[in-house]
Design a protein around this motif. Structure first.
Motif, PDB file in Angstrom:
ATOM      1  N   LYS A 172       0.837  -1.198   0.000  1.00 44.91           N
ATOM      2  CA  LYS A 172       0.000   0.000   0.000  1.00 44.91           C
ATOM      3  C   LYS A 172       0.872   1.247   0.000  1.00 44.91           C
ATOM      4  N   ARG A 173       0.381   2.313  -0.613  1.00 48.70           N
ATOM      5  CA  ARG A 173       1.107   3.583  -0.657  1.00 48.70           C
ATOM      6  C   ARG A 173       0.213   4.771  -0.296  1.00 48.70           C
ATOM      7  N   GLU A 174      -1.066   4.503  -0.026  1.00 49.71           N
ATOM      8  CA  GLU A 174      -1.985   5.584   0.303  1.00 49.71           C
ATOM      9  C   GLU A 174      -1.522   6.282   1.580  1.00 49.71           C
ATOM     10  N   LYS A 181       0.065  -3.104  17.614  1.00 48.80           N
ATOM     11  CA  LYS A 181       0.060  -2.095  16.550  1.00 48.80           C
ATOM     12  C   LYS A 181       1.441  -1.541  16.223  1.00 48.80           C
ATOM     13  N   LYS A 182       2.383  -1.605  17.138  1.00 45.57           N
ATOM     14  CA  LYS A 182       3.739  -1.114  16.862  1.00 45.57           C
ATOM     15  C   LYS A 182       4.434  -1.949  15.786  1.00 45.57           C
ATOM     16  N   GLY A 222       5.567   0.499   7.204  1.00 45.78           N
ATOM     17  CA  GLY A 222       5.486   1.902   6.798  1.00 45.78           C
ATOM     18  C   GLY A 222       4.227   2.627   7.218  1.00 45.78           C
ATOM     19  N   TYR A 223       3.474   2.051   8.134  1.00 46.16           N
ATOM     20  CA  TYR A 223       2.249   2.686   8.599  1.00 46.16           C
ATOM     21  C   TYR A 223       2.224   2.759  10.118  1.00 46.16           C
ATOM     22  N   ASN A 278      -2.014   5.682   9.030  1.00 49.62           N
ATOM     23  CA  ASN A 278      -1.323   6.708   8.243  1.00 49.62           C
ATOM     24  C   ASN A 278       0.049   6.225   7.813  1.00 49.62           C
ATOM     25  N   ARG A 279       0.379   6.562   6.585  1.00 52.77           N
ATOM     26  CA  ARG A 279       1.686   6.212   6.010  1.00 52.77           C
ATOM     27  C   ARG A 279       2.755   7.066   6.671  1.00 52.77           C
ATOM     28  N   ILE A 280       3.885   6.452   6.975  1.00 53.78           N
ATOM     29  CA  ILE A 280       5.048   7.148   7.530  1.00 53.78           C
ATOM     30  C   ILE A 280       5.963   7.512   6.381  1.00 53.78           C
TER      31      ILE A 280
END
Length: 68
Positions: free
Chosen positions: A14-16, A42-43, A49-50, A65-67
């Motif tokens: 994913k890249r969103e 969740k970590k 990348g999220y 959210n994307r980092i």
């Protein structure tokens, strides 16, 4: 191996910048319902990348959210 590995794999390509998933969609992807342990797991998502930016128990969704 994490019980959320299947969910994390969903984020692999994913890249969103933001992805909002309902609890029902997460159950469909991961094969398990979200529970309190999600807060600890969740970590692991950082590897993909999220990050989790919001969890709404009332509306039953999670925003990722994307980092950059």
């Amino acid at each position: 191996m994490s019980k959320y590995d299947t969910l994390w794999a969903y984020f692999r390509n994913k890249r969103e910048p933001e992805i909002k998933l309902s609890f029902a969609k997460i159950k469909k992807i991961a094969g398990i319902e979200l529970d309190h342990s999600f807060l600890s797991y969740k970590k692991e998502l950082l590897t993909y990348g999220y990050t989790v930016s919001k969890i709404s128990l009332k509306s039953q969704y999670v925003v990722f959210n994307r980092i950059d």
